[in-house]
Every structure is written in structure tokens, then in C-alpha cells.
Design a protein around this motif. Sequence first.
Motif, PDB file in Angstrom:
ATOM      1  N   LEU A 101      49.753  40.355  34.604  1.00  0.00           N
ATOM      2  CA  LEU A 101      50.971  40.485  34.853  1.00  0.00           C
ATOM      3  C   LEU A 101      51.830  40.624  33.666  1.00  0.00           C
ATOM      4  N   LYS A 102      52.873  41.324  33.668  1.00  0.00           N
ATOM      5  CA  LYS A 102      53.843  41.351  32.255  1.00  0.00           C
ATOM      6  C   LYS A 102      55.155  41.024  32.615  1.00  0.00           C
ATOM      7  N   THR A 103      55.953  40.019  31.875  1.00  0.00           N
ATOM      8  CA  THR A 103      57.353  40.019  31.987  1.00  0.00           C
ATOM      9  C   THR A 103      58.197  40.414  30.514  1.00  0.00           C
ATOM     10  N   THR A 104      59.419  41.151  30.569  1.00  0.00           N
ATOM     11  CA  THR A 104      59.771  41.326  29.613  1.00  0.00           C
ATOM     12  C   THR A 104      61.422  40.757  29.572  1.00  0.00           C
ATOM     13  N   ASP A 105      61.317  39.960  30.649  1.00  0.00           N
ATOM     14  CA  ASP A 105      62.925  39.348  30.827  1.00  0.00           C
ATOM     15  C   ASP A 105      62.998  38.157  31.033  1.00  0.00           C
ATOM     16  N   GLY A 106      61.869  37.233  30.386  1.00  0.00           N
ATOM     17  CA  GLY A 106      61.940  35.994  30.456  1.00  0.00           C
ATOM     18  C   GLY A 106      61.185  35.263  31.649  1.00  0.00           C
ATOM     19  N   GLY A 107      60.590  36.141  32.239  1.00  0.00           N
ATOM     20  CA  GLY A 107      60.059  35.769  33.795  1.00  0.00           C
ATOM     21  C   GLY A 107      60.766  35.852  35.118  1.00  0.00           C
ATOM     22  N   LYS A 108      61.752  36.573  34.743  1.00  0.00           N
ATOM     23  CA  LYS A 108      62.657  36.741  35.830  1.00  0.00           C
ATOM     24  C   LYS A 108      62.084  37.768  36.801  1.00  0.00           C
ATOM     25  N   ASN A 109      61.160  38.736  36.236  1.00  0.00           N
ATOM     26  CA  ASN A 109      60.485  39.759  37.026  1.00  0.00           C
ATOM     27  C   ASN A 109      59.281  40.145  36.420  1.00  0.00           C
ATOM     28  N   TRP A 110      58.332  40.079  37.017  1.00  0.00           N
ATOM     29  CA  TRP A 110      56.791  40.454  36.524  1.00  0.00           C
ATOM     30  C   TRP A 110      56.135  41.879  37.115  1.00  0.00           C
ATOM     31  N   ARG A 111      55.445  42.569  36.354  1.00  0.00           N
ATOM     32  CA  ARG A 111      54.932  43.700  36.611  1.00  0.00           C
ATOM     33  C   ARG A 111      53.462  43.604  36.522  1.00  0.00           C
ATOM     34  N   LYS A 112      52.846  44.133  37.576  1.00  0.00           N
ATOM     35  CA  LYS A 112      51.432  44.170  37.505  1.00  0.00           C
ATOM     36  C   LYS A 112      50.816  45.417  36.569  1.00  0.00           C
ATOM     37  N   VAL A 113      50.276  44.830  35.548  1.00  0.00           N
ATOM     38  CA  VAL A 113      49.738  46.074  34.465  1.00  0.00           C
ATOM     39  C   VAL A 113      48.222  46.381  34.774  1.00  0.00           C
ATOM     40  N   PHE A 114      47.574  45.380  35.427  1.00  0.00           N
ATOM     41  CA  PHE A 114      46.029  45.577  35.551  1.00  0.00           C
ATOM     42  C   PHE A 114      45.479  44.849  36.861  1.00  0.00           C
ATOM     43  N   GLU A 115      44.706  45.497  37.506  1.00  0.00           N
ATOM     44  CA  GLU A 115      43.980  45.032  38.754  1.00  0.00           C
ATOM     45  C   GLU A 115      42.719  45.544  38.844  1.00  0.00           C
ATOM     46  N   ASP A 116      41.652  44.645  39.062  1.00  0.00           N
ATOM     47  CA  ASP A 116      40.170  45.057  39.375  1.00  0.00           C
ATOM     48  C   ASP A 116      39.706  44.128  40.715  1.00  0.00           C
ATOM     49  N   THR A 117      39.407  44.853  41.654  1.00  0.00           N
ATOM     50  CA  THR A 117      38.961  44.224  42.865  1.00  0.00           C
ATOM     51  C   THR A 117      37.453  44.164  42.991  1.00  0.00           C
ATOM     52  N   THR A 118      36.812  44.589  41.820  1.00  0.00           N
ATOM     53  CA  THR A 118      35.326  44.527  41.827  1.00  0.00           C
ATOM     54  C   THR A 118      34.629  43.283  42.486  1.00  0.00           C
ATOM     55  N   LYS A 119      33.676  43.209  43.139  1.00  0.00           N
ATOM     56  CA  LYS A 119      33.029  41.804  43.713  1.00  0.00           C
ATOM     57  C   LYS A 119      32.542  41.232  42.490  1.00  0.00           C
ATOM     58  N   GLY A 120      32.729  39.769  42.204  1.00  0.00           N
ATOM     59  CA  GLY A 120      32.292  38.828  41.247  1.00  0.00           C
ATOM     60  C   GLY A 120      33.272  39.052  39.978  1.00  0.00           C
ATOM     61  N   MET A 121      34.529  39.886  39.873  1.00  0.00           N
ATOM     62  CA  MET A 121      35.080  39.969  38.608  1.00  0.00           C
ATOM     63  C   MET A 121      35.829  38.468  38.446  1.00  0.00           C
ATOM     64  N   PHE A 122      35.772  38.167  37.253  1.00  0.00           N
ATOM     65  CA  PHE A 122      36.280  36.869  36.960  1.00  0.00           C
ATOM     66  C   PHE A 122      36.737  36.783  35.250  1.00  0.00           C
ATOM     67  N   LEU A 123      38.135  37.038  35.164  1.00  0.00           N
ATOM     68  CA  LEU A 123      38.239  37.122  33.648  1.00  0.00           C
ATOM     69  C   LEU A 123      38.411  35.778  33.192  1.00  0.00           C
ATOM     70  N   ASP A 124      38.213  35.665  31.709  1.00  0.00           N
ATOM     71  CA  ASP A 124      37.879  34.431  30.930  1.00  0.00           C
ATOM     72  C   ASP A 124      38.978  34.215  29.997  1.00  0.00           C
ATOM     73  N   ALA A 125      39.441  35.166  29.174  1.00  0.00           N
ATOM     74  CA  ALA A 125      40.345  35.128  28.059  1.00  0.00           C
ATOM     75  C   ALA A 125      40.871  36.231  27.654  1.00  0.00           C
ATOM     76  N   MET A 126      42.095  35.973  26.817  1.00  0.00           N
ATOM     77  CA  MET A 126      42.774  37.409  26.181  1.00  0.00           C
ATOM     78  C   MET A 126      43.132  36.902  24.910  1.00  0.00           C
ATOM     79  N   ASP A 127      43.252  37.965  24.113  1.00  0.00           N
ATOM     80  CA  ASP A 127      43.973  37.811  22.801  1.00  0.00           C
ATOM     81  C   ASP A 127      44.874  38.841  22.241  1.00  0.00           C
ATOM     82  N   LEU A 128      45.629  38.521  21.410  1.00  0.00           N
ATOM     83  CA  LEU A 128      46.745  39.578  21.048  1.00  0.00           C
ATOM     84  C   LEU A 128      46.696  39.440  19.570  1.00  0.00           C
ATOM     85  N   TYR A 129      46.528  40.763  19.038  1.00  0.00           N
ATOM     86  CA  TYR A 129      46.502  41.061  17.586  1.00  0.00           C
ATOM     87  C   TYR A 129      47.757  40.764  16.896  1.00  0.00           C
TER      88      TYR A 129
END
Length: 349
Positions: A101-129
Motif C-alpha cells: 500500500l502507498k500513502t501520499t498524504d501522511g497516512g490519511k488515505n492508502w492506495r493498493k499498488v500491489f497484490e498477489d494471491t498466489t498460494k504460499g506468497m510471503f513477502l520478506d523485505a523492501m528497499d528504496l534506492y
Amino acid sequence: MRFYKIIVGGFFLFCVHLGKAQQVQVLESGKKVSFRGLSVVNDEVFWASGSNGAVVRSTDGGKTIHWIPVPGYEKRDFRDIEAFNADTAVIMAIAEPAVILKTTDGGKNWRKVFEDTTKGMFLDAMDLYADNKKMIVVGDPIHGKLFAAISWNGGDLWEQMPASNRQKDVRIVADTEAMFASSGTNVKLINEKDFGTNTLLVTGGSKARLKDLYRNTFNDSLPMMQGGTSTGANSIDYWSATKSAVIVGGDFAKDTIASDNCVLVNFKKGKPVFSKPSVPPHGYRSCVIYLNEKELVTCGISGIDISSDGGRTWTLISKESFHVVQKARTGKAIFLAGGNGRIARLILP
């Protein structure tokens, strides 16, 4: 890692290192939240995320910490967060369905930018360049291959990383090798054209490896604890000026073992050359960061260590438990976060 996941404000804790006082200033505590994600923009602005839908933000260096509701996600575990500024941040919910999810107003609103319903999907980490545009998210193996997706526009759109043209794709692993969603720091975006990689990744479990995720030029076994479901590498940080990296981990089920829990990496000749500290951190560690070329901080559930010689020797400065530590991208402030809703500021002499 899915097969064995690592599942009081305003006062000071004083520690002593070489005759100099350290202060762990606890800013927040006492809530049923385990913070794993932490992103520090500058000395005033930081965001943190964790279990039970927890997202917090401060814009005054931790004097005031605002708890931000994410409607519809109150029971989700946000294991990582990347903040761009006081208004914009991206949060990652780990398991089925995997959501960003992403917010551009300090957390007042959140927008879903990615979703994966694959069985077994488990995200571990992100990084920002450093350009605040390129992002990466990594996850546990799906059909025998570590998951990875890239964003080129600050997390607004995501695309799965394409297959490698090389004969052996480093993302192909056994089901017992994966990553720990312990601090959001097992993947690191860098820009080092001279040795041909820009994404470093560390794994744990049956194997602990350092991988060149983007170009597939190395997939090397680490000289650290491995072989069990709770062992291996948890975190990596990189210092460009010296082409060096430090990796920490160990065994979170036996968190006081103070051996085979840290690896120093030298990239000056291109491929990584490994060595071990003469005095390692004093137990399992889930996160490590460079403060400058020589000074580092690492933390885990059994304490906090610092090094003033590039990671060759480590000194325990506190037995307080934290999962993640981060320094301001612009500034000098250092913050920590962990279980029991704890957020703290580390003040070094």
C-alpha cells in the motif's frame, strides 16, 4: 521465511562503551505490536510498521508519535516500510494475499499498488534506492524460485523481475532456503557498475548465501550459522566508498550464541571475499547498519552492539531487545524498533 517465521516511552537506559555513555531513549512502548519495519527520512521524520495493522509516524524526532489506522488492514502484519518524506510511504503486508500500500498524504488515505494471491506468497523485505524511484520487494520461494518485483516509479507500479539469461538463476533455491522477514533489511539496492551488481540479497535456513539478485554473477555460501530453520543471514548493509558490506544473523531460536553470526564482505576485486570479525556481536542479530565508513550498529532480541573499526570487533552496549535499527538518510539520528510496541532513539557520544 515462511517455514519458521520470526514471529515505556520517554525514559533513558544508560550503557557504557570505552568510558563513554550511550543512551537508549525509549519513546514508545507497551502495546501489543511487534515493529519490524522502520524508515528514517531525516532527524525529524520517521515511520515504523508492524503487526496488528500498526503504522506510526513522527515529524518531530520522536517527541510525538502518531498511530495511523489503515482501514481494512487492522489484522495484517506490515513487516516493512519505506518512507520518502513526511507525507509519502509504502508499506508491505507479508502473507496471502501479499499486499503493498502507498500513502501520499501522511497516512490519511492508502492506495493498493500491489497484490498477489498466489498460494504460499510471503513477502520478506523492501528497499528504496537513493533516487526515491527504484524499489525492490523480495519474498519466499514460489515453485522453487525466490520472488522478486521491481518498481521504477516510487512504488506506484510493480513488475516481477524477469528470468535470468544465465545458466543458473540465483533465485532458484530449495524449499528450505528462503529469507527472514525480521527487519526488512535482507535486500540492498546499490549502484556499483565496476563489479557488475546492483542488488544484494542474503538468505537463511538450510543454506545461508549472498546472492547477486540482478546480474547473477555470484551465489556464494556464507561462513556463518546455517542448516536449521531458524539459522542464517538476516540483514545486510553496504558502504560504497570502501566497497564493503556487513551481514548479520545467527540463530534466533538460540539468540545468545555469540559466534558465526556476522560476516564481513570485501568487493574490491569484484566478487565477494568473506572474513569474520575477531570479536563478533554478542548474540543473534536481525539488523545491521553503517553509520559511516568505520562505525556500525547492530541489534537483535538479545541486545545492541556497536563497532568502531568497520565490523572487525563489536561491543555490547545494551541487552535491550529490538528488531530493527535505522539511521536518518539525511542527518544523524538513529532509531530502533521492536516488540511490545517499542520505539527508541539511540544517542551515541
